[in-house]
Each structure stands twice: as C-alpha cells, then as structure tokens.
Write an enzyme that holds these catalytic residues in place. Structure first.
Site, PDB file in Angstrom:
ATOM      1  N   LYS A 138      66.915   1.034 -50.100  1.00 56.08           N
ATOM      2  CA  LYS A 138      66.351   1.453 -49.028  1.00 56.08           C
ATOM      3  C   LYS A 138      66.770  -0.512 -47.575  1.00 56.08           C
ATOM      4  CE  LYS A 138      62.237   3.414 -50.768  1.00 56.08           C
ATOM      5  NZ  LYS A 138      60.901   2.993 -50.899  1.00 56.08           N
TER       6      LYS A 138
ATOM      7  N   SER B  35      55.615   5.085 -51.271  1.00 55.47           N
ATOM      8  CA  SER B  35      55.943   4.245 -51.790  1.00 55.47           C
ATOM      9  C   SER B  35      56.254   3.015 -49.644  1.00 55.47           C
ATOM     10  CB  SER B  35      57.300   3.615 -51.234  1.00 55.47           C
ATOM     11  OG  SER B  35      58.141   4.618 -51.115  1.00 55.47           O
TER      12      SER B  35
END
Length: 336
Positions: free
Chosen positions: A279, A234
C-alpha cells in the site's frame, strides 16, 4: 553420440513442468488507489446528498493490495524477484475450507461494514445525531424483561452512551450480578429501568446485558460510497476523513496528496491492516507524499518506506484529523 535434439529434451521437459505446475502461493503487490474526495466511473467515491457540501481539493486516497493467484513456478519466481510482490501461502488468502466466491462475499461484507462504520464515526466526530437502538434482546438474557427492540439507549449508570462500543465497555467493566440503571427512550418517553447483569459468554468475569444495540444516523442527508469490486475493511479511515472533509469547513488534505489505510469503528478507533508495504508503494507511485499508518502497522511500515513518503502514525480519528491539521499549518505530526 548425443544429438542436439536429445540434449534439449530435459530442458523442454523442465520448461513444460515449470509452466504447467501451479504453486501453492499467491503474490501480493500494490493495488489501485482511489481518491475518496474524487470520482470513480463517473460517480463521487463518497457521495453526500441532502445537505450543503464544503468544496474540497487535493487527495485523501484509500489504498489496496492486489492478489495474483494461479501462478506457475516461473511466474511465482518472477513476481518475487521483481521486489514489488511478496509470496504468501495461498491458504492465508483463500482458506481451503472456503471457495473463492465465499471469500469474495466475506470481503464485500467487510467492505460494507467499513462504509457503515465510517459514516457513523464521522457523524460522531462532527457531533451530528446518531440514535443508539436495541435491535434484539436475547430470550434468555439478563435484559429480557427490561428492554425491548426499538428502545433508544441514552445512558448506563448515569454515563451517556452513544456508540455500541460505549455500551459494551460500560457493561463489561462490571461484575456479573451487578445491577445497572439503563436510561432509555421508549415510544417518545424517557424512563430508567434496572437490569441485573449476567456473565458474558466466553468471558464470565465480565457483565452482560444480552442485547444487540445498533447505531442509526438521524441526519437529513444520505451518505453513499460508490466503489465496486473492492473488498475488506481497510478503507474505513480514509472514507471517514472524506465524509468529515465534505461536511466541515477547510481541507484536511491541505490541497496536497495524502493517502492512508486502516480499519475504523464507530468510536473512531483505527485498527491495523495487512499488506502495508504494498500500500505504501502504491500510494507513492500514485503521487502521495503523506501516508496515514495505523500505529500497530508502524514497525512493518518503517522497514519499507518509499523515498519521499512521510509516515504519520494514527491511533484514532481524533489523532488523524489533528495530525493533518498540524501538517497543514506547518507543524509536526506523530511519526512511525
């Protein structure tokens, strides 16, 4: 008469049980963030040597998710009630047919692949040279008599190909049995060879060359990524933006604090990731005011947006750069 000691026995037993029994869940939460324009353990996170680097300020932070394993009942409940963590079945993170070491190795391999893709995507965006070479030809494949390892692919049916994805799409849109002309460079000489396509395994209505192409940078400098103990794919988008920022004039962050996430391929397509709520929280707590969100994560991201964090929807690298440039000039950007 029941004594106090006797009354405490069930409570003590319950407490002992709660601390001794491990639940089949892990807790996911905010992990550390890293400024891809900065340093980690004394080294540049994105290190480019052999060419002039454009000065950068501000932040382009990649974000991570922390995983807490081996939780007892009380720890699991405490993590969940805190609101910072979510519980998911342990099997989703650590499949029962794989050891922790195997999962770690796979995550590290994904991370390494994201680094390679980030460099290639940045070089393509900056129109810097990348060779597209054949590294393997299937012995029983359609191209076995036409192509060789080491051939540099230039075009298919007159259309230039520069990435693995472009080769795959150019061939897959044709039917098996179609003849294609492949322009290539072999031993310094350009030539065109015909290949009759076969049927792609698992998708027999699509064409198939039976080769493994690979992109290789042809630039006089090196790009290295210096982050240890981080896994998964990611970080790709933020690594790519850092390479572009260091190799081109101006500042993508505008001197501000931008964070984000998303996979990337060498074509510059941005893909979704897991753990987006955590996140977002990690980024805001680190100081971010703008967060780049893969478009397929937008629905989930909108549900848990920390106050003061602007969500920018991203489909591809071109869109991410354009959005940041627009924001830096006082304009708008696609929102989740």
């Amino acid at each position: 008469m029941v004594t106090l000691a006797a009354a405490l026995v069930p409570v003590v037993a319950l407490f002992t049980l709660g601390t001794a029994v491990t639940v089949p869940f892990v807790a996911l939460g905010p992990g550390p963030t890293f400024n891809t324009l900065g340093e980690a353990e004394g080294k540049p996170v994105v290190e480019i040597e052999g060419t002039e680097i454009d000065p950068t300020t501000g932040n382009l932070n990649m974000t991570t998710v922390s995983v807490r394993d081996g939780l007892n009942i009380f720890e699991a409940f405490g993590n969940w009630i805190s609101g910072r963590y979510g519980l998911v079945p342990r099997s989703e993170v650590y499949p029962p047919d794989k050891s922790k070491d195997e999962v770690k190795q796979e995550n590290e391999a994904d991370f390494a692949q994201s680094e390679d893709s980030a460099e290639l995507a940045a070089l393509h965006y900056l129109d810097l040279p990348v060779a597209l070479e054949v590294v393997d030809v299937a012995e029983d494949g359609p191209a076995k008599d036409a192509l060789r390892p080491g051939d540099q692919l230039l075009a298919i049916n007159g259309t230039q190909v520069q990435t693995v994805g472009e080769v795959q799409r150019a061939v897959a849109e044709l039917e098996p049995g179609s003849e294609v002309s492949v322009l290539l460079r072999r031993d310094g000489q350009e030539m065109t060879v015909p290949v009759t396509l076969g049927a792609r395994p698992g998708a027999t209505d699509h064409g198939y060359l039976g080769i493994t192409p690979q992109e290789k940078p042809e630039v006089p400098f090196t790009v290295d990524f210096n982050l240890a103990e981080v896994g998964g794919p990611s970080a790709g988008l933020m690594f790519t933006l850092a390479v572009i920022d260091k190799l081109s004039p101006g500042e993508l962050s505008g001197g501000g604090f931008v964070a984000g996430t998303g996979t990337i391929d060498s074509d510059g397509e941005v893909g979704p990731i897991g753990g987006i709520p955590y996140k977002l929280l990690a980024a805001r707590e680190a100081g971010a005011t703008t967060f780049l969100v893969p478009s397929k994560n937008c629905d989930e991201a909108r549900q848990r947006v920390p106050e003061g964090l602007r969500l920018v929807k991203v489909d591809n690298l071109d869109g991410a750069v354009s959005a940041l440039e627009s924001l830096n000039s006082g304009g708008d950007a696609p929102a989740c």
